[in-house]
Design a protein around this motif. Structure first.
Motif, PDB file in Angstrom:
ATOM      1  N   PHE A 181       0.840  -1.199   0.000  1.00  0.00           N
ATOM      2  CA  PHE A 181       0.000   0.000   0.000  1.00  0.00           C
ATOM      3  C   PHE A 181       0.875   1.248   0.000  1.00  0.00           C
ATOM      4  O   PHE A 181       1.767   1.397   0.836  1.00  0.00           O
ATOM      5  CB  PHE A 181      -0.920   0.000   1.224  1.00  0.00           C
ATOM      6  N   ARG A 182       0.581   2.131  -0.954  1.00  0.00           N
ATOM      7  CA  ARG A 182       1.220   3.443  -1.010  1.00  0.00           C
ATOM      8  C   ARG A 182       0.158   4.513  -0.807  1.00  0.00           C
ATOM      9  O   ARG A 182      -0.829   4.561  -1.544  1.00  0.00           O
ATOM     10  CB  ARG A 182       1.895   3.649  -2.365  1.00  0.00           C
ATOM     11  N   TYR A 183       0.376   5.372   0.179  1.00  0.00           N
ATOM     12  CA  TYR A 183      -0.539   6.478   0.446  1.00  0.00           C
ATOM     13  C   TYR A 183       0.145   7.784   0.029  1.00  0.00           C
ATOM     14  O   TYR A 183       1.261   8.069   0.482  1.00  0.00           O
ATOM     15  CB  TYR A 183      -0.919   6.520   1.921  1.00  0.00           C
ATOM     16  N   THR A 184      -0.523   8.546  -0.802  1.00  0.00           N
ATOM     17  CA  THR A 184       0.045   9.796  -1.295  1.00  0.00           C
ATOM     18  C   THR A 184      -0.777  10.974  -0.796  1.00  0.00           C
ATOM     19  O   THR A 184      -1.998  11.032  -1.003  1.00  0.00           O
ATOM     20  CB  THR A 184       0.074   9.803  -2.832  1.00  0.00           C
ATOM     21  N   ASP A 185      -0.112  11.867  -0.080  1.00  0.00           N
ATOM     22  CA  ASP A 185      -0.727  13.098   0.437  1.00  0.00           C
ATOM     23  C   ASP A 185      -1.945  12.809   1.316  1.00  0.00           C
ATOM     24  O   ASP A 185      -2.965  13.517   1.240  1.00  0.00           O
ATOM     25  CB  ASP A 185      -1.087  14.038  -0.711  1.00  0.00           C
TER      26      ASP A 185
END
Length: 482
Positions: A181-185
């Motif tokens: 999982f990549r969370y951006t901003d």
């Protein structure tokens, strides 16, 4: 192969010991991180920086106390998680290779000052066993915050996972679920508990600038500790509702279940304490600030010489009328435990009108108790969140009922929306607030693993088909900030 690489600007971050993550090292102090990122950018003459927050499985380099790094410029990650022996790693766009304990364990958040109009999004990248739908990419991008409790369900010869947004990816083989999982901003990551010490029955209010939480204090000399937070994750002590010298004269102990609510231009703390006649009763104390000082109104707001009354909450209906909701302590004497509601005066200091029974314990999972009400008005309904069963064990859980009128009749959803899971036992007695990102969030307690304290947790509430749900909660892994 290096497990972690630094750039010169990170020395600024590493030199600031205050950048630990909430109480007991959990969660993230994003405000401090942002300030340090700005300092790093200024001192290094950089146009912008990216804060990279690592999930709880991150293999932290020796001597690096923080759970994040601040990197120069815009840094991201394509979401691919590579397995290496029994662990895994990611390759970031600047060449860094953070390692994570366990296979397929990469979780990170990227928050950049390079973006002028940041929008929170999640990239879910699937492992090699993922059964593709008809698109070639090994990932999906979703708006907002999407997460997974790492549960994997076998179905025939394959397996599947259920994500917080109800996506249901399938994988070839048993126990084959693998995702990164990549969370951006999205503001970073946190991990429960957000307060690791005893904080039973947390009552939380936002005063316009910060959140204020208070908890049951029992027989402590100073009643109802106060704590403040900007983000629901990092909490700072801020005194007491009733320091020992200001305790109400009518009360003799058992200071339970406090809540602070805005009433007009001031605040009222509603709470439970034991009256001189031995009955638990509901009191009220006023203040011009949510942090006090509080002055008790001088006598119980709700007192019944034949039955204890506890767990008061206040809410305002869509017409601006105030109501008090509380529980009769019938379980203490082998009787049912109705939750009552009654209109309050405009100043919140007295009851008017007629008391109504909103719900009682009539479902099997509730056992002998319903208690700890909290009411939210949303989309034409009043939602009554409540706890049921035995607070001291794994039967304790949170349910919900709804009505189109503030005093009912209320209809229960049925099954609880939050129950023992993820290593947390007996979750209950929640407050429902809007997070800094505007998401509906439950602040509640659950027993720690040693069963020595009820610690404070937070998890988001999702709304679907006219009812609230708390998927993947209580959470035990890193989650995007609320």
């Amino acid at each position: 192969m290096k497990k972690h690489q630094f750039v010169s600007t990170l020395a600024i971050v590493s030199a600031v010991p205050a950048l630990m993550y909430g109480c007991g090292g959990e969660g993230v102090d994003l405000e401090s991180k942002t300030e340090v990122a700005a300092v790093a950018s200024t001192e290094a003459g950089l146009a912008c920086t990216t804060t990279i927050t690592y999930g709880d499985a991150w293999m932290r380099p020796s001597g690096h106390t923080a759970q994040f790094d601040v990197a120069s410029g815009s840094v991201t990650w394509d979401g691919t998680c590579y397995n290496d022996g029994v662990n895994s790693y990611a390759v970031l766009s600047n060449g860094w290779r953070p390692y994570f304990l366990g296979l397929n364990s990469c979780v990170m958040a990227f928050d950049s000052t390079c973006n002028t109009a940041p929008t929170c999004s999640t990239r879910i990248t699937y492992g090699a066993a993922w059964i593709h739908p008809s698109h070639p990419a090994m990932y999906d991008d979703a708006g907002g915050r999407v997460f997974w409790d790492r549960g994997c369900v076998n179905e025939g010869t394959n397996s599947y996972a259920v994500l917080s947004n109800n996506w249901k990816p399938y994988f070839t083989g048993s126990n084959a679920c693998a995702m990164s999982f990549r969370y951006t901003d999205c503001g970073g990551l946190y991990k429960n508990p957000v307060f690791p010490n005893d904080c039973a029955d947390p009552g939380v209010v936002h005063d316009g600038t910060q959140y204020i939480a208070t908890c049951t204090s029992g027989g402590a000399a100073d009643a109802f500790p106060l704590r403040t937070s900007k983000d629901l994750v990092t909490w700072t002590s801020a005194g007491f509702i009733f320091p020992s010298a200001r305790k109400p004269t009518w009360a003799r102990g058992d200071y339970w279940a406090p809540e602070i609510h805005r009433v007009g231009s001031g605040y009222i703390a509603y709470y439970t304490a034991r009256h001189a006649d031995g009955k638990l009763s509901i009191g009220a104390a006023t203040a011009t600030s949510a942090l006090g000082p509080f002055t008790d109104i001088g006598a119980p707001l709700v007192h019944d010489s034949a039955m204890g009354m506890i767990d008061a909450t206040m809410f305002v209906d869509t017409a601006g009328t105030r109501y008090l909701v509380w529980k009769a302590d019938g379980n203490a004497v082998g009787q049912p435990t109705p939750i009552y509601g009654q209109q309050l005066s405009a100043d919140g200091r007295s009851l008017v009108g007629t008391r109504r029974t909103l719900i009682s314990n009539n479902l099997a999972w509730e056992g002998g108790v319903v208690e700890a009400p909290w009411v939210v008005a949303k989309d034409g309904y009043y939602y009554l969140f409540y706890s049921g069963n035995a607070y001291y064990n794994s039967t304790y859980a949170i349910g919900v009922a709804r009505a189109t009128s503030p005093l009912g009749p209320y209809t229960k959803l049925g099954a609880p929306i939050l129950k023992t899971a993820g290593g947390w036992v007996g979750p209950g007695h929640g407050s429902v607030v809007l997070s800094p990102a505007g998401t509906t969030t439950m602040v509640y307690h659950a027993w720690n693993s040693a069963h020595t304290a009820r610690v404070m947790l937070i998890d988001p509430i999702h709304w679907s088909n006219g009812w609230p749900a708390m998927p993947e909660a209580p959470s035990a892994n890193s989650r995007p900030m609320p």
